[in-house]
Motif scaffolding. Structure first.
Motif, PDB file in Angstrom:
ATOM      1  N   PHE A  37       0.839  -1.189   0.000  1.00 37.84           N
ATOM      2  CA  PHE A  37       0.000   0.000   0.000  1.00 37.84           C
ATOM      3  C   PHE A  37       0.882   1.250   0.000  1.00 37.84           C
ATOM      4  O   PHE A  37       1.883   1.321   0.721  1.00 37.84           O
ATOM      5  N   ASP A  74      -3.228   5.116  -0.029  1.00 38.56           N
ATOM      6  CA  ASP A  74      -4.093   4.024   0.430  1.00 38.56           C
ATOM      7  C   ASP A  74      -4.624   4.253   1.839  1.00 38.56           C
ATOM      8  O   ASP A  74      -4.271   3.567   2.806  1.00 38.56           O
ATOM      9  N   TRP A  81      -7.973   3.677   3.606  1.00 34.69           N
ATOM     10  CA  TRP A  81      -9.180   2.905   3.307  1.00 34.69           C
ATOM     11  C   TRP A  81     -10.119   2.835   4.507  1.00 34.69           C
ATOM     12  O   TRP A  81      -9.682   2.602   5.639  1.00 34.69           O
ATOM     13  N   GLU A  89     -12.673   1.175   6.997  1.00 32.03           N
ATOM     14  CA  GLU A  89     -12.622  -0.153   7.621  1.00 32.03           C
ATOM     15  C   GLU A  89     -13.695  -1.114   7.091  1.00 32.03           C
ATOM     16  O   GLU A  89     -13.578  -2.323   7.245  1.00 32.03           O
ATOM     17  N   ALA A 145     -11.174  -1.475   3.044  1.00 34.18           N
ATOM     18  CA  ALA A 145      -9.960  -2.124   3.552  1.00 34.18           C
ATOM     19  C   ALA A 145     -10.003  -3.654   3.448  1.00 34.18           C
ATOM     20  O   ALA A 145      -9.023  -4.268   2.996  1.00 34.18           O
ATOM     21  N   GLU A 201      -9.406  -4.705  -0.239  1.00 35.52           N
ATOM     22  CA  GLU A 201      -8.039  -4.408  -0.686  1.00 35.52           C
ATOM     23  C   GLU A 201      -7.031  -5.348  -0.025  1.00 35.52           C
ATOM     24  O   GLU A 201      -6.076  -5.796  -0.677  1.00 35.52           O
ATOM     25  N   LEU A 202      -7.227  -5.667   1.232  1.00 32.35           N
ATOM     26  CA  LEU A 202      -6.338  -6.610   1.916  1.00 32.35           C
ATOM     27  C   LEU A 202      -6.447  -8.006   1.312  1.00 32.35           C
ATOM     28  O   LEU A 202      -5.444  -8.707   1.160  1.00 32.35           O
ATOM     29  N   TYR A 234      -7.372  -6.313  12.229  1.00 34.97           N
ATOM     30  CA  TYR A 234      -7.886  -4.994  12.612  1.00 34.97           C
ATOM     31  C   TYR A 234      -9.100  -5.062  13.522  1.00 34.97           C
ATOM     32  O   TYR A 234      -9.999  -5.889  13.347  1.00 34.97           O
ATOM     33  N   ILE A 267      -8.300   3.628   7.962  1.00 30.97           N
ATOM     34  CA  ILE A 267      -7.034   2.924   8.183  1.00 30.97           C
ATOM     35  C   ILE A 267      -5.983   3.540   7.262  1.00 30.97           C
ATOM     36  O   ILE A 267      -6.138   3.540   6.039  1.00 30.97           O
ATOM     37  N   MET A 320      -2.353  -0.304   7.040  1.00 27.78           N
ATOM     38  CA  MET A 320      -2.762  -1.264   6.010  1.00 27.78           C
ATOM     39  C   MET A 320      -1.612  -2.217   5.694  1.00 27.78           C
ATOM     40  O   MET A 320      -1.816  -3.433   5.558  1.00 27.78           O
ATOM     41  N   ASN A 321      -0.401  -1.693   5.605  1.00 27.71           N
ATOM     42  CA  ASN A 321       0.756  -2.549   5.318  1.00 27.71           C
ATOM     43  C   ASN A 321       1.074  -3.470   6.487  1.00 27.71           C
ATOM     44  O   ASN A 321       1.513  -4.606   6.285  1.00 27.71           O
ATOM     45  N   TYR A 335      -1.213  -4.880   8.539  1.00 25.21           N
ATOM     46  CA  TYR A 335      -2.169  -5.992   8.450  1.00 25.21           C
ATOM     47  C   TYR A 335      -1.894  -6.862   7.222  1.00 25.21           C
ATOM     48  O   TYR A 335      -2.068  -8.086   7.265  1.00 25.21           O
TER      49      TYR A 335
END
Length: 347
Positions: free
Chosen positions: A176, A180, A182, A184, A212, A215-216, A273, A284, A289-290, A292
């Motif tokens: 990310f 990024d 995002w 939740e 999020a 994207e994850l 998260y 987030i 993000m990175n 998680y």
């Protein structure tokens, strides 16, 4: 390495000597022994593909229609034959689509005849092919098919619930970046209907159909090592599912209560998260993000049982309903795993 298995779909009927390129034993060549004009029955322990090919042929034979299987034996065979017929495992994945299919399956008390099972297979095959044709993912193939039998309160039938997982490979980033931020929240209701928060912070209003968890999911899938067959196509049997979150009372997926999910270096105290006293914002940031993202493969490796192969992962968002923390959002990681066989779908 510590492993834990939390089985939700059904008790396994058999262990197999699955053939895979990474992490599993190599299977024998897909050959059916012949003795004159008589075909010799092959066990699934010796050669899963030959066994399923024989079973499917027998299931589709009108002469064998009255032969019966127990409820669990029928469920296992229906799932296995669907995967044998349509499964195309062993391709890199960065996005998945799940379609839920249903069929009301007639029964004879606690047993199911081969004719009844074949009726379910034919109907679900049509649904699988239709759902796959509608899927718009690029470079798509069927990753796995998971089947459960649910009691639908009718005396002489069960509801076969089948989850079709189709994989694709859209272009994705490896991490990310500074854009990024995002929200939740992201919920996929199927058929293109989603509830999502999109981007937030300085980029609020952008990408309204994502969030999020979505994207994850894409990014973690692209990071997972490829499990493939030397000879090409493969398919899964014994598909199972496990849900992981900060909750210690995940009743649907089993009580995890595992210290591995805690991390004092986490933005929220967990490797997944949750909005809590450490982070009260719904947004987030890229750094979090990175974090998680990097913990996803670690969690998958830890929780996939020994002797099983990772199939797919999916992040979901949910809301705390209890008194303490009520209304706070948290993420759940759903992992699918099974046994991979290398002999290809039908020849």
């Amino acid at each position: 390495m510590k492993y834990k298995s939390y089985i939700i779909s059904a008790i396994l009927l058999a262990a197999t000597t699955a053939a895979i390129f990474v992490g599993c034993k190599k299977e024998k060549e897909n050959k059916v022994a012949q003795n004159g004009n008589e075909e010799i029955v092959v066990s699934k322990e010796d050669d899963m593909s030959a066994y399923l090919r024989q079973f499917k042929k027998k299931m589709q034979s009108a002469a064998k229609g009255d032969e019966t299987l127990s409820m669990e034996d029928a469920r296992w065979h229906l799932e296995a034959v669907l995967n044998y017929t349509y499964g195309d495992a062993g391709h890199q994945t960065s996005d998945i689509q799940c379609d839920t299919l249903f069929f009301e399956l007639p029964t004879n008390g606690d047993e199911i005849t081969l004719a009844q099972l074949n009726e379910a297979f034919v109907s679900l095959s049509d649904d699988v092919e239709s759902a796959f044709a509608k899927c718009s993912l690029p470079d798509k193939s069927i990753l796995s098919i998971q089947t459960t039998f649910d009691n639908n309160s009718k005396a002489n039938s069960v509801l076969a619930k089948t989850i079709l997982t189709t994989r694709g490979l859209p272009a994705v980033k490896t991490h990310f970046d500074e854009t990024d931020y995002w929200n939740e929240w992201y919920v996929d209701y199927g058929n293109g209907h989603v509830s999502a928060g999109g981007k937030c912070g300085p980029y609020a209003g952008e990408c309204p159909n994502s969030g999020a968890p979505h994207e994850l999911t894409k990014m973690v899938l692209s990071k997972m090592p490829l499990t493939a067959c030397e000879s090409g196509n493969g398919y899964y049997t014994d598909v199972e599912e496990l849900g992981i979150s900060f909750y210690e009372t995940e009743d649907f997926y089993g009580n995890l209560n595992d210290d591995f999910i805690y991390d004092e270096n986490s933005p929220c105290g967990y490797k997944l998260y949750i909005r809590n006293q450490y982070n009260t914002n719904h947004c987030i940031c890229p750094e979090d993000m990175n974090y998680y993202l990097n913990k996803g493969p670690e969690l998958i490796e830890y929780f996939v049982p020994e002797g099983r192969c990772f199939i797919s992962a999916n992040y979901e968002s949910d809301e705390i309903l209890g008194v303490k923390g009520r209304g706070n959002c948290f993420h759940r990681l759903i992992i699918k795993f099974g046994i991979l066989h290398c002999a290809g779908p039908e020849e």
